[in-house]
Write an enzyme that holds these catalytic residues in place. Structure first.
Site, PDB file in Angstrom:
ATOM      1  N   SER A 164       0.845  -1.191   0.000  1.00  0.00           N
ATOM      2  CA  SER A 164       0.000   0.000   0.000  1.00  0.00           C
ATOM      3  C   SER A 164       0.884   1.245   0.000  1.00  0.00           C
ATOM      4  O   SER A 164       1.966   1.255   0.602  1.00  0.00           O
ATOM      5  CB  SER A 164      -0.903   0.025   1.241  1.00  0.00           C
ATOM      6  OG  SER A 164      -1.556   1.272   1.347  1.00  0.00           O
ATOM      7  N   TYR A 196      -1.551  -1.003  10.102  1.00  0.00           N
ATOM      8  CA  TYR A 196      -1.780  -1.501   8.741  1.00  0.00           C
ATOM      9  C   TYR A 196      -0.514  -1.376   7.898  1.00  0.00           C
ATOM     10  O   TYR A 196      -0.121  -2.323   7.198  1.00  0.00           O
ATOM     11  CB  TYR A 196      -2.925  -0.715   8.115  1.00  0.00           C
ATOM     12  CG  TYR A 196      -3.218  -1.082   6.680  1.00  0.00           C
ATOM     13  CD1 TYR A 196      -3.758  -2.326   6.347  1.00  0.00           C
ATOM     14  CD2 TYR A 196      -2.963  -0.182   5.639  1.00  0.00           C
ATOM     15  CE1 TYR A 196      -4.038  -2.653   5.032  1.00  0.00           C
ATOM     16  CE2 TYR A 196      -3.239  -0.505   4.330  1.00  0.00           C
ATOM     17  CZ  TYR A 196      -3.771  -1.743   4.026  1.00  0.00           C
ATOM     18  OH  TYR A 196      -4.039  -2.079   2.715  1.00  0.00           O
TER      19      TYR A 196
END
Length: 245
Positions: free
Chosen positions: A141, A154
């Site tokens: 990401s 995350y």
């Protein structure tokens, strides 16, 4: 050029937003796609129906990506049915947000199990199974670069994915198997949009020089490139975020 029509691809998380777009895009190139799902068989069958309705070939298969026994059976089922696996795309993942000081450790462990262990388990089998000319594509990401508050847990899982993937690319020297990471920016999927109000979504969209959120199809195009013609791209992280970072 498009992928060979006799290629077989496994897309984990293939019933989700980006996963579905990837499955449909690979199928459009003539690839037979195994649409993997964790718990929602009905949604996976919808993806299969969409693909077969356009003349493609797809099947749905389920299982927990972090369960090594189940993943091994999944790879065996695909190999027995189709004769091998050429492409593995790991889109399966969950995103839980919160500041480090207050983050629930059970939630961290759950996210780590899916995002890190799950990617490792699938990559491990892919490394043993993929045919010459094959491709493994894992998902990170762009939040790793953005360093936004609330995303630490995350981002930590995605940093682990990048590290393991780039090392695996070197470990597969001589196999003619490419191993890369796709790192999307803000993309209009249910996973991303969940819990965000319109103002937050608009602000994130304006951060990109292209002044919009990514669409799952934008990410799928990059995956199709890596899965097919990109035979000279290996051991790389491709940030697909409209110039965001």
């Amino acid at each position: 050029m498009p992928a060979s029509p006799d290629r077989i691809a496994l897309v984990t998380g293939g019933s989700g937003g980006i996963g579905r777009a990837v499955a449909e895009r690979l199928a459009a190139d003539g690839t037979t796609v195994v649409v993997h799902y964790a718990g929602n068989a009905g949604r996976a069958e919808e993806v299969v129906s969409a693909i077969t309705g356009r003349g493609g070939t797809a099947v749905a298969m389920g299982g927990d990506v972090a369960d090594s026994d189940r993943v091994e059976k999944l790879f065996t089922e695909i190999t027995d049915r189709f004769g091998g696996i050429d492409v593995v795309v790991n889109t399966a993942g969950i995103m839980l947000l919160g500041p480090v000081a207050e983050f629930d450790l059970d939630a961290f462990d759950r996210m780590h199990r899916t995002n890190v262990r799950g990617t490792f388990v699938v990559s491990r089998l892919a490394a043993r199974t993929l045919a010459p000319g094959g491709a493994l594509i894992n998902f990170s990401s762009s939040v790793i670069r953005l360093q936004q508050p609330g995303y630490a847990a995350y981002a930590a899982t995605k940093g682990a994915v990048e590290a393991m993937t780039l090392i695996l690319a070197r470990e597969l020297r001589g196999r003619d198997v490419t191993v890369n990471v796709v790192a999307p920016g803000p993309t209009a999927t249910p996973l991303f949009l969940d819990g965000k109000d319109d103002a937050a979504i608009d602000a994130l969209a304006r951060m990109s020089p292209l002044e919009r959120l990514g669409e799952p199809a934008d990410i799928a195009e990059t995956v199709a490139f890596l899965a097919g013609p990109a035979r000279w791209v290996d051991g790389q992280v491709l940030y697909v975020n409209g110039g965001l970072a």
